[in-house]
Design an enzyme around this catalytic site. Structure first.
Site, PDB file in Angstrom:
ATOM      1  CG  ASN A  44     161.740 -42.951 -15.664  1.00 41.79           C
ATOM      2  OD1 ASN A  44     161.913 -41.980 -14.953  1.00 41.79           O
ATOM      3  ND2 ASN A  44     162.354 -44.100 -15.465  1.00 41.79           N
ATOM      4  CG  ASP A  72     159.446 -53.281  -8.856  1.00 40.68           C
ATOM      5  OD1 ASP A  72     160.512 -53.652  -9.382  1.00 40.68           O
ATOM      6  OD2 ASP A  72     158.594 -52.592  -9.453  1.00 40.68           O
ATOM      7  CD  GLU A  91     161.565 -50.346 -11.960  1.00 38.37           C
ATOM      8  OE1 GLU A  91     160.783 -51.087 -12.583  1.00 38.37           O
ATOM      9  OE2 GLU A  91     162.643 -49.946 -12.424  1.00 38.37           O
TER      10      GLU A  91
END
Length: 308
Positions: free
Chosen positions: A190, A182, A225
């Site tokens: 973002n 991860d 992700e």
């Protein structure tokens, strides 16, 4: 109220129905090689089965020792071969409407005569449409199992492969390990830099993961992700070392985000398949290991050996 005339049903035409029955019988019993080939090819969308049928029918008309077919479909090379030997070769690039559908080569000990080559071309002209359909079917299957952003296999592909790996490990006693990775604090990427930069980072991360593992290993985009790596014939200690290599590769990523250089770290969870457990239980242990890595400082690797 407006009257709508009823549709008149046409009376059956016995002669045409009889002709249809005869045509159907001929279709199923004709000794004509082209009709038989077309009929057999229409029964399957498996490219491998189609090529086996083609080799069978072709060999009944033009003897050969070896048939080779090769084509790159999406990101995968498809190769089919039957027979051995033969110094003389004829080769055909299979195309239809400007698109390429592979290369087929025939080999044998004696040279091919012009009439035989003409026969091969006639048979290939009957086979090209079914071969095109089979190639397209493979491409559609690949697309359904591929993440559109990163180009690596998606969660559906991972679920299928985990199920297969657990069965193989159970049957042969070979170790299989799973790593879940991860990207740490990816939401901040973002929020701060926008989804275009975030998507670019995901693409780079996927490429770096593929570089960090063996060609026999498989990398998947598991979630937003989150990535997964399936390691065949790999025990817990070796899997931990691969996870550490993945972390180091990720830390080396640099992305130009305009005013600053963007860096990222990764948390990893490792689980090696245990006898008698299901693929979902195996995945749950890897997910729990990842959870521990995320909540014990991030940018680290944790291994979860058992499930409670």
């Amino acid at each position: 109220m407006k009257n709508i005339p009823s549709i008149q049903k046409s009376a059956s035409q016995p002669q045409k129905l009889a002709a249809l029955r005869q045509a159907h019988q001929d279709w199923n019993t004709t000794p004509d090689v082209l009709t038989r080939l077309t009929r057999r090819l229409s029964t399957t969308l498996s490219l491998e089965q189609q090529l086996a049928i083609l080799a069978d029918e072709l060999g009944s008309v033009v003897p050969f020792d070896t048939l080779n077919y090769r084509h790159r479909i999406g990101k995968q090379d498809f190769v089919y071969a039957t027979g051995m030997g033969g110094p003389h070769r004829c080769e055909y690039r299979l195309g239809l409407e400007g698109a390429n559908y592979g290369t087929l080569s025939l080999y044998r000990r004696q040279r091919f005569f012009d009439q035989e080559l003409e026969g091969v071309e006639m048979i290939l002209s009957a086979a090209i449409c079914p071969i095109r359909n089979a190639c397209r079917f493979i491409a559609i299957e690949q697309a359904s199992l591929t993440d559109s952003l990163t180009g690596i296999p998606n969660k559906r592909a991972m679920d299928d492969d985990l199920q297969r790996a657990s069965q193989l490990s159970e049957r042969h006693g070979q170790p299989y390990s799973l790593i879940l990775c991860d990207l740490d604090h990816f939401k901040n990427v973002n929020d701060t830099h926008g989804h275009v930069v975030g998507d670019h980072l995901l693409q780079i991360a996927a490429a770096e993961l593929e570089k960090a593992v063996r060609t026999s290993d498989s990398v998947y985009r598991f979630g937003g992700e989150e990535f997964a790596v399936l390691l065949p014939h790999t025990g817990e200690q070796d899997a931990r070392e691969v996870a550490e290599r993945i972390r180091e590769a990720t830390m080396a990523i640099r992305v130009d985000a305009g005013s600053k250089e963007l860096r990222v770290t990764t948390s990893c969870g490792v689980a090696t398949f245990l006898p008698k457990e299901t693929a979902q239980e195996w995945l749950a242990r890897a997910d729990e290991a990842l959870y521990r890595a995320k909540h014990q400082g991030r940018n680290c690797t944790r291994v979860f050996a058992t499930i409670s």
